[in-house]
Design an enzyme around this catalytic site. Sequence first.
Site, PDB file in Angstrom:
ATOM      1  CB  SER A 144       8.204   1.467 -37.596  1.00  0.00           C
ATOM      2  OG  SER A 144       6.878   1.945 -37.460  1.00  0.00           O
ATOM      3  CE1 TYR A 157       8.933   2.965 -32.168  1.00  0.00           C
ATOM      4  CE2 TYR A 157       7.366   3.630 -33.864  1.00  0.00           C
ATOM      5  CZ  TYR A 157       8.143   2.651 -33.263  1.00  0.00           C
ATOM      6  OH  TYR A 157       8.130   1.369 -33.770  1.00  0.00           O
TER       7      TYR A 157
END
Length: 251
Positions: A144, A157
């Site tokens: 990501s 995250y």
Amino acid sequence: MKDAFGAPQSLLVLGGTSEIGLATARRLVARRTRTVWLAGRPSPALTAAAQSLRDLGAEVHTVPFDALDTASHEERLGKLFTEGDIDMVLLAFGVLGDQTHDEDEPLAAVRVAQTNYTGAVSAGLVCAKALQSQGHGSLVVLSSVAGERARRANFIYGSSKAGLDAFAQGLGDALHGTGVHVMVVRPGFVRTKMTRGLAEAPLATTPEAVALAVELGLRRRAETVWVPGALRVVMSALRHVPRPLFRRLPL
């Protein structure tokens, strides 16, 4: 074995109910992929996902898999490779977590880290070893852009994805020359059930767009893929923003 165009004929999806994973599987099945293993926790959603791919003409198997149960990874995943070669492994599992809640509940933050990083390291190494033993194949890791630079809004995250990204890049270097191709995919905000209800970031994309990028990356034997491609420039700029200024940005 992959065909002459580099398309895999067999695919293992770790995270068998992942919307990005399934979009990628659908795209590859529409080309030349004929056998698919969907690995995930047994559930009606996993059963339905398998049937949706069977309806497209693929031979589909479901495999019990839990990212957090690392002690079972070698036996359960390794066994699949003894039944025949697998051309591509897509590591597509992960959780977003809830930043505000997880800061107050450290065990919840640990679960995010264990799923996104520890579980991925375990499963990734098991599959990499098996791919190396068979002498060919691709390991595609969904990372990501959140891992490029930790942001206040989602640093738990983001830090887990930063670890995963570094692991995958290093694994690709370690496997260079073995016949195994490692490709890291860095999407931005993807419109999925996981992100539903969140404020949409600029350059938001879809599972289908990520799937297309994966297919094109496989053809080129790319090592890093950004989705959309413009994020490569955006994140390069953000990495070099001085920290005092970065803290003031609405990120």
